[in-house]
Enzyme design. Structure first.
Site, PDB file in Angstrom:
ATOM      1  N   LYS A  52       0.840  -1.199   0.000  1.00 43.86           N
ATOM      2  CA  LYS A  52       0.000   0.000   0.000  1.00 43.86           C
ATOM      3  C   LYS A  52       0.879   1.255   0.000  1.00 43.86           C
ATOM      4  O   LYS A  52       0.628   2.205  -0.746  1.00 43.86           O
ATOM      5  CB  LYS A  52      -0.939  -0.005   1.216  1.00 43.86           C
ATOM      6  CG  LYS A  52      -2.083  -1.010   1.073  1.00 43.86           C
ATOM      7  CD  LYS A  52      -2.828  -1.270   2.375  1.00 43.86           C
ATOM      8  CE  LYS A  52      -3.864  -2.388   2.173  1.00 43.86           C
ATOM      9  NZ  LYS A  52      -4.541  -2.812   3.411  1.00 43.86           N
ATOM     10  N   GLN A  96      -4.881  -2.163   9.704  1.00 43.93           N
ATOM     11  CA  GLN A  96      -4.735  -3.447   9.025  1.00 43.93           C
ATOM     12  C   GLN A  96      -5.269  -4.579   9.893  1.00 43.93           C
ATOM     13  O   GLN A  96      -4.974  -4.663  11.082  1.00 43.93           O
ATOM     14  CB  GLN A  96      -3.240  -3.676   8.687  1.00 43.93           C
ATOM     15  CG  GLN A  96      -2.959  -4.858   7.783  1.00 43.93           C
ATOM     16  CD  GLN A  96      -3.559  -4.729   6.387  1.00 43.93           C
ATOM     17  OE1 GLN A  96      -3.678  -3.635   5.842  1.00 43.93           O
ATOM     18  NE2 GLN A  96      -3.942  -5.847   5.798  1.00 43.93           N
ATOM     19  N   ASP A 119     -11.263   2.217   3.972  1.00 48.94           N
ATOM     20  CA  ASP A 119     -11.503   0.771   3.833  1.00 48.94           C
ATOM     21  C   ASP A 119     -12.980   0.497   3.593  1.00 48.94           C
ATOM     22  O   ASP A 119     -13.355  -0.613   3.217  1.00 48.94           O
ATOM     23  CB  ASP A 119     -11.109   0.048   5.138  1.00 48.94           C
ATOM     24  CG  ASP A 119      -9.789  -0.694   5.022  1.00 48.94           C
ATOM     25  OD1 ASP A 119      -9.439  -1.118   3.898  1.00 48.94           O
ATOM     26  OD2 ASP A 119      -9.113  -0.847   6.056  1.00 48.94           O
TER      27      ASP A 119
HETATM   28  N1  GUN Z   1      -6.788  -7.378   5.949  1.00 51.39           N
HETATM   29  C1  GUN Z   1      -7.091  -8.092   4.834  1.00 51.39           C
HETATM   30  N2  GUN Z   1      -7.712  -7.321   3.924  1.00 51.39           N
HETATM   31  C2  GUN Z   1      -7.795  -6.087   4.473  1.00 51.39           C
HETATM   32  C3  GUN Z   1      -8.332  -4.843   3.999  1.00 51.39           C
HETATM   33  O1  GUN Z   1      -8.877  -4.714   2.890  1.00 51.39           O
HETATM   34  N3  GUN Z   1      -8.223  -3.805   4.871  1.00 51.39           N
HETATM   35  C4  GUN Z   1      -7.667  -3.923   6.097  1.00 51.39           C
HETATM   36  N4  GUN Z   1      -7.625  -2.846   6.873  1.00 51.39           N
HETATM   37  N5  GUN Z   1      -7.154  -5.050   6.549  1.00 51.39           N
HETATM   38  C5  GUN Z   1      -7.228  -6.124   5.740  1.00 51.39           C
END
Ligand code: GUN
Length: 300
Positions: A52, A96, A119
């Site tokens: 990211k 996350q 998100d």
């Molecule tokens: N863990 C797995 N996929 C995601 C996601 O799309 N966002 C977040 N914050 N954590 C994740």
């Protein structure tokens, strides 16, 4: 068979984002800023978060990573989120997942301001999504919609089967494809661990979306000839053939299914890359203030 290539699709989406960032800067604004919080050092989470950050840099965003040890208290984490909610230099915030068991995901999700919830996990954004109102869409389903659009895949009137009912992918995906939108207007069925005769159902799908996290679960016998098959699975499997010691496996048995499908997304190089694009797109919208919330803030 046409490959739904995440590399090609994400590259073209990122070119569009880069030009929007340039326009923002030209108008005297600062670059969009995404903040990610990482608790602990789960290997997959480390990989996602660093990807990211790399992608933010690629499109001209600022990104900040805040790390906490596994032992961090829930209150310290929530206080930090509240502080970021008030920080006008940060547009988007993600925490996350997964989190350690002593931290309640729901509390974390609901503490993030819906305005910064890039998100798309906050119940206000989910509720607005269900009602087809302006909101941030969850990044993976958004990435899949962008991929369907990129390849000009007609969804209206199509039968879609989603395997998996997670809050992050399966459930929102089924709602988005049901909505009166383009892409959308599908007739959607969700299958899950208690579904009987799953093969019978998946074989009716014009569009099959696999999001259950079980490597190679979808076999050729489960797929209709000419179906569009989208693989959301990203399971790490140990491997002696790679430097990292693991390789990624999708939910679809690619070799078998590719022979039957009209379109299919690979793993890696498919939906995973589009999830990042979804997140970048949401962060850009947050920076531009494109999603209106009452009084600019819904949670006091
Ligand atoms: N863990 C797995 N996929 C995601 C996601 O799309 N966002 C977040 N914050 N954590 C994740």
């Amino acid at each position: 068979m046409i490959l739904l290539d995440g590399k090609v699709t994400s590259a073209s989406a990122k070119i569009r984002i880069i030009s929007e960032v340039k326009a923002l800067l030209a108008s005297g604004k600062r670059p969009p800023h995404l903040c990610a919080i990482l608790v602990g050092n789960d290997g997959a989470s480390e990989t996602y978060v660093s990807s990211k950050a790399r992608n933010c840099e690629e499109v001209g965003f600022k990104s900040t990573l805040l790390r906490y040890p596994d032992s961090v208290s829930e209150e310290i984490l929530l206080d930090k989120i509240r502080e970021i909610n008030e920080d006008s230099e940060i547009d988007g915030l993600i925490v996350q997942l997964p989190l350690p068991p002593h931290i309640q995901v729901q509390k974390v999700t609901e503490t993030i301001s819906p305005r910064k919830d890039v998100d798309g996990f906050h119940p206000i954004n989910i509720g607005r999504m269900v009602q087809n109102q302006p909101c941030y869409l969850p990044a993976t389903p958004l990435g899949i919609l962008l991929m369907l659009e990129h390849y000009g895949i007609e969804t209206s009137g199509k039968k879609c089967v989603v395997i998996g009912r997670s809050n992050i992918v399966g459930l929102p995906m089924s709602i988005l494809l049901t909505r009166n939108n383009n892409p959308g207007n599908c007739t959607v069925t969700i299958c899950h661990s208690k579904t009987k005769n799953i093969e019978e159902i998946t074989r009716t799908a014009d569009i099959l979306i696999a999001a259950i996290g079980k490597p190679r679960f979808v076999k050729a016998s489960m797929v209709k000839d000419g179906a569009v098959v989208i693989d959301v699975g990203i399971t790490r499997e140990s491997s002696t053939l790679t430097k990292s010691g693991y390789k990624l496996a999708g939910d679809v048995d690619f070799e078998q299914v590719a022979a039957k499908a009209a379109y299919i997304s690979p793993v890696p190089g498919g939906v995973g890359l589009m999830t990042i694009v979804g997140l970048l797109q949401n962060t850009l919208r947050a920076a531009k203030g494109e999603v209106a919330f009452w009084n600019g803030e819904l949670i006091s």
